[in-house]
Design a protein around this motif. Structure first.
Motif, PDB file in Angstrom:
ATOM      1  N   ASP A   1     -51.586   5.517   2.332  1.00  0.00           N
ATOM      2  CA  ASP A   1     -51.523   6.310   2.035  1.00  0.00           C
ATOM      3  C   ASP A   1     -50.633   6.666   2.633  1.00  0.00           C
ATOM      4  O   ASP A   1     -49.326   7.441   2.270  1.00  0.00           O
ATOM      5  CB  ASP A   1     -52.578   7.404   1.272  1.00  0.00           C
ATOM      6  CG  ASP A   1     -53.208   7.324   0.013  1.00  0.00           C
ATOM      7  OD1 ASP A   1     -52.378   6.986  -1.250  1.00  0.00           O
ATOM      8  OD2 ASP A   1     -54.445   7.591   0.073  1.00  0.00           O
ATOM      9  N   TRP A   2     -50.502   6.512   3.872  1.00  0.00           N
ATOM     10  CA  TRP A   2     -49.690   6.795   5.152  1.00  0.00           C
ATOM     11  C   TRP A   2     -48.245   6.802   4.593  1.00  0.00           C
ATOM     12  O   TRP A   2     -47.623   7.450   5.210  1.00  0.00           O
ATOM     13  CB  TRP A   2     -50.087   7.459   5.706  1.00  0.00           C
ATOM     14  CG  TRP A   2     -48.939   7.271   7.674  1.00  0.00           C
ATOM     15  CD1 TRP A   2     -48.126   6.649   8.166  1.00  0.00           C
ATOM     16  CD2 TRP A   2     -48.501   9.085   7.910  1.00  0.00           C
ATOM     17  NE1 TRP A   2     -47.412   7.373   9.304  1.00  0.00           N
ATOM     18  CE2 TRP A   2     -47.806   9.258   8.897  1.00  0.00           C
ATOM     19  CE3 TRP A   2     -48.714  10.387   7.564  1.00  0.00           C
ATOM     20  CZ2 TRP A   2     -47.199  10.060   9.164  1.00  0.00           C
ATOM     21  CZ3 TRP A   2     -48.925  11.392   7.696  1.00  0.00           C
ATOM     22  CH2 TRP A   2     -48.006  11.435   8.882  1.00  0.00           C
ATOM     23  N   GLU A   3     -48.426   4.724   4.505  1.00  0.00           N
ATOM     24  CA  GLU A   3     -46.960   4.965   4.599  1.00  0.00           C
ATOM     25  C   GLU A   3     -46.337   5.116   2.905  1.00  0.00           C
ATOM     26  O   GLU A   3     -45.486   5.155   3.156  1.00  0.00           O
ATOM     27  CB  GLU A   3     -47.092   3.481   4.707  1.00  0.00           C
ATOM     28  CG  GLU A   3     -45.946   2.217   4.846  1.00  0.00           C
ATOM     29  CD  GLU A   3     -45.013   2.470   5.676  1.00  0.00           C
ATOM     30  OE1 GLU A   3     -43.453   2.497   6.367  1.00  0.00           O
ATOM     31  OE2 GLU A   3     -45.897   3.053   6.789  1.00  0.00           O
ATOM     32  N   ARG A   4     -46.899   5.184   2.043  1.00  0.00           N
ATOM     33  CA  ARG A   4     -46.767   5.916   1.099  1.00  0.00           C
ATOM     34  C   ARG A   4     -45.643   6.193   0.591  1.00  0.00           C
ATOM     35  O   ARG A   4     -44.945   7.144   0.349  1.00  0.00           O
ATOM     36  CB  ARG A   4     -47.227   5.605  -0.370  1.00  0.00           C
ATOM     37  CG  ARG A   4     -48.843   4.068  -0.502  1.00  0.00           C
ATOM     38  CD  ARG A   4     -49.064   4.450  -1.450  1.00  0.00           C
ATOM     39  NE  ARG A   4     -48.712   4.571  -3.318  1.00  0.00           N
ATOM     40  CZ  ARG A   4     -49.417   5.502  -3.198  1.00  0.00           C
ATOM     41  NH1 ARG A   4     -50.648   6.077  -3.073  1.00  0.00           N
ATOM     42  NH2 ARG A   4     -49.170   6.062  -4.606  1.00  0.00           N
TER      43      ARG A   4
ATOM     44  N   PRO B   1     -41.130   6.739  -0.015  1.00  0.00           N
ATOM     45  CA  PRO B   1     -42.103   7.043  -0.875  1.00  0.00           C
ATOM     46  C   PRO B   1     -40.421   6.948  -1.922  1.00  0.00           C
ATOM     47  O   PRO B   1     -39.316   5.697  -1.529  1.00  0.00           O
ATOM     48  CB  PRO B   1     -41.569   8.149  -1.513  1.00  0.00           C
ATOM     49  CG  PRO B   1     -40.710   9.202  -0.708  1.00  0.00           C
ATOM     50  CD  PRO B   1     -41.112   8.289   1.098  1.00  0.00           C
ATOM     51  N   THR B   2     -40.331   5.548  -2.885  1.00  0.00           N
ATOM     52  CA  THR B   2     -39.380   5.616  -3.404  1.00  0.00           C
ATOM     53  C   THR B   2     -38.711   5.786  -4.188  1.00  0.00           C
ATOM     54  O   THR B   2     -37.276   5.347  -4.431  1.00  0.00           O
ATOM     55  CB  THR B   2     -40.003   5.050  -5.329  1.00  0.00           C
ATOM     56  OG1 THR B   2     -41.610   4.534  -4.738  1.00  0.00           O
ATOM     57  CG2 THR B   2     -39.507   4.020  -6.112  1.00  0.00           C
ATOM     58  N   ASP B   3     -38.527   6.977  -4.334  1.00  0.00           N
ATOM     59  CA  ASP B   3     -37.441   8.430  -4.724  1.00  0.00           C
ATOM     60  C   ASP B   3     -37.837   9.331  -4.119  1.00  0.00           C
ATOM     61  O   ASP B   3     -39.135   9.710  -3.573  1.00  0.00           O
ATOM     62  CB  ASP B   3     -36.630   8.141  -6.126  1.00  0.00           C
ATOM     63  CG  ASP B   3     -35.143   8.376  -6.632  1.00  0.00           C
ATOM     64  OD1 ASP B   3     -34.850   8.380  -5.383  1.00  0.00           O
ATOM     65  OD2 ASP B   3     -35.326   7.735  -7.677  1.00  0.00           O
TER      66      ASP B   3
ATOM     67  N   HIS C   1     -40.649  16.220  -5.304  1.00  0.00           N
ATOM     68  CA  HIS C   1     -39.524  15.829  -3.817  1.00  0.00           C
ATOM     69  C   HIS C   1     -39.817  14.764  -3.217  1.00  0.00           C
ATOM     70  O   HIS C   1     -38.822  14.377  -2.742  1.00  0.00           O
ATOM     71  CB  HIS C   1     -40.385  16.484  -2.763  1.00  0.00           C
ATOM     72  CG  HIS C   1     -40.146  18.333  -3.856  1.00  0.00           C
ATOM     73  ND1 HIS C   1     -40.964  19.328  -3.268  1.00  0.00           N
ATOM     74  CD2 HIS C   1     -38.960  19.656  -3.574  1.00  0.00           C
ATOM     75  CE1 HIS C   1     -40.295  21.012  -3.302  1.00  0.00           C
ATOM     76  NE2 HIS C   1     -39.016  20.531  -3.609  1.00  0.00           N
ATOM     77  N   LYS C   2     -40.780  14.587  -3.888  1.00  0.00           N
ATOM     78  CA  LYS C   2     -41.023  12.604  -3.895  1.00  0.00           C
ATOM     79  C   LYS C   2     -42.060  11.978  -4.592  1.00  0.00           C
ATOM     80  O   LYS C   2     -42.395  12.400  -5.267  1.00  0.00           O
ATOM     81  CB  LYS C   2     -42.004  12.375  -2.269  1.00  0.00           C
ATOM     82  CG  LYS C   2     -41.081  13.161  -0.907  1.00  0.00           C
ATOM     83  CD  LYS C   2     -41.742  12.435  -0.058  1.00  0.00           C
ATOM     84  CE  LYS C   2     -42.738  12.797   0.536  1.00  0.00           C
ATOM     85  NZ  LYS C   2     -43.328  12.879   1.656  1.00  0.00           N
ATOM     86  N   VAL C   3     -41.236  10.330  -5.382  1.00  0.00           N
ATOM     87  CA  VAL C   3     -42.564   9.787  -5.819  1.00  0.00           C
ATOM     88  C   VAL C   3     -42.820   8.182  -5.156  1.00  0.00           C
ATOM     89  O   VAL C   3     -42.554   7.900  -4.690  1.00  0.00           O
ATOM     90  CB  VAL C   3     -41.206   9.746  -6.904  1.00  0.00           C
ATOM     91  CG1 VAL C   3     -41.440   8.892  -7.505  1.00  0.00           C
ATOM     92  CG2 VAL C   3     -40.622  10.963  -8.071  1.00  0.00           C
ATOM     93  N   LEU C   4     -44.429   8.889  -5.924  1.00  0.00           N
ATOM     94  CA  LEU C   4     -44.731   7.422  -4.613  1.00  0.00           C
ATOM     95  C   LEU C   4     -44.899   6.540  -6.077  1.00  0.00           C
ATOM     96  O   LEU C   4     -45.180   6.822  -7.572  1.00  0.00           O
ATOM     97  CB  LEU C   4     -45.984   8.090  -4.381  1.00  0.00           C
ATOM     98  CG  LEU C   4     -46.646   8.772  -3.372  1.00  0.00           C
ATOM     99  CD1 LEU C   4     -45.265  10.027  -3.028  1.00  0.00           C
ATOM    100  CD2 LEU C   4     -46.840   9.297  -2.306  1.00  0.00           C
ATOM    101  N   ALA C   5     -45.453   4.784  -5.299  1.00  0.00           N
ATOM    102  CA  ALA C   5     -45.544   4.068  -6.512  1.00  0.00           C
ATOM    103  C   ALA C   5     -46.770   3.401  -6.518  1.00  0.00           C
ATOM    104  O   ALA C   5     -46.994   3.589  -5.578  1.00  0.00           O
ATOM    105  CB  ALA C   5     -43.986   3.243  -7.189  1.00  0.00           C
ATOM    106  N   ASP C   6     -46.967   2.513  -7.194  1.00  0.00           N
ATOM    107  CA  ASP C   6     -48.414   1.987  -7.126  1.00  0.00           C
ATOM    108  C   ASP C   6     -49.426   2.198  -6.680  1.00  0.00           C
ATOM    109  O   ASP C   6     -49.996   2.067  -5.550  1.00  0.00           O
ATOM    110  CB  ASP C   6     -48.096   0.769  -6.053  1.00  0.00           C
ATOM    111  CG  ASP C   6     -46.960  -0.481  -7.044  1.00  0.00           C
ATOM    112  OD1 ASP C   6     -47.728   0.008  -8.117  1.00  0.00           O
ATOM    113  OD2 ASP C   6     -46.138  -0.463  -6.280  1.00  0.00           O
ATOM    114  N   PRO C   7     -49.970   3.298  -7.416  1.00  0.00           N
ATOM    115  CA  PRO C   7     -49.682   4.078  -8.537  1.00  0.00           C
ATOM    116  C   PRO C   7     -48.816   4.886  -8.333  1.00  0.00           C
ATOM    117  O   PRO C   7     -48.635   5.771  -6.817  1.00  0.00           O
ATOM    118  CB  PRO C   7     -51.139   4.946  -8.889  1.00  0.00           C
ATOM    119  CG  PRO C   7     -51.875   5.435  -7.698  1.00  0.00           C
ATOM    120  CD  PRO C   7     -51.176   4.133  -6.578  1.00  0.00           C
TER     121      PRO C   7
END
Length: 228
Positions: free
Chosen positions: A87-90, A94-96, A111-117
């Motif tokens: 999860d560190w890299e995600r 972040p995607t946005d 503040h941050k949106v992560l993808a997959d999931p």
């Protein structure tokens, strides 16, 4: 019946103290902006990798809340733990960022949106509790998850909470209990048409900017030191 959207900040504050939320909502918009120190702490988050390499004497000038050696130790441990789970890299990429999300009932900045999931990350300028996250932040987390899920038409099962001044990152799942606390806070905000009863947890009043207006007697420095 049509309802207006409730802001994340109102939900978070109502979960902490409904009366504080009532007074806060009466403030002009410009007075509800976060103070500069909040921004400076949030600005630590994109710099984690650099901060891990920063000399301790230089790190001392950063807006961190623990000693430089303790900070670097915590952040390094956080990085190792999240690298182990992938999860560190995600979280670092972040995607946005700073997305204004609008759900069915609430809206605010993610503040941050992560993808997959799909997962939101929220950045707190305060201190983390010993374990987990504060209830008010749990309510905020559910609100962010629901808003993102509504926009993307995709379920969100986890939210990240980052505490940059402490080098701590935690995650919370969307449990039945957390969702119930969110619904309770949502009802509280929507039913605010006058000052609600004062909180029984008077320790919350000591640092509250509305204590005088609210009419509570806060503990003086003398009483806190056992001199009063």
């Amino acid at each position: 019946m049509t309802h207006t959207h409730v802001s994340f900040s109102d939900l978070r504050t109502a979960a902490y103290c409904a009366r504080k939320c009532y007074y806060q909502r009466a403030l002009p918009a410009e007075e509800r902006e976060p103070p500069p120190e909040v921004t400076s702490i949030r600005d630590l988050e994109p710099r984690y990798e650099t901060l891990l390499e920063t000399p301790l004497d230089t790190l001392e000038s950063e807006p961190i809340a623990v000693s430089p050696s303790r900070y670097r130790e915590r952040l390094a441990a956080t990085k190792r733990r999240l690298e182990d789970t992938g999860d560190w890299e995600r979280l670092r990429n972040p995607t946005d960022r700073d997305v204004f999300a609008t759900g069915r009932h609430c809206r605010g900045i993610v503040h941050k949106v992560l993808a997959d999931p799909l997962e939101p990350a929220l950045i707190s300028s305060g201190a983390p509790p010993e374990t987990g996250v504060w209830q008010s932040q749990s309510v905020h987390a559910v609100a962010a998850a629901k808003a993102l899920a509504w926009e993307h038409q995709e379920s969100v099962e986890r939210v990240w909470l980052e505490y940059p001044a402490y080098g701590v990152i935690r995650s919370v799942g969307m449990t039945t209990r957390r969702k119930a606390q969110y619904r309770s806070a949502l009802r509280t905000v929507r039913e605010l048409d006058g000052p609600p009863p004062r909180t029984k947890a008077r320790s919350k009043c000591d640092a509250c900017e509305f204590a005088t207006e609210c009419g509570v007697k806060t503990r003086t420095l003398r009483s806190l030191l056992g001199l009063g």
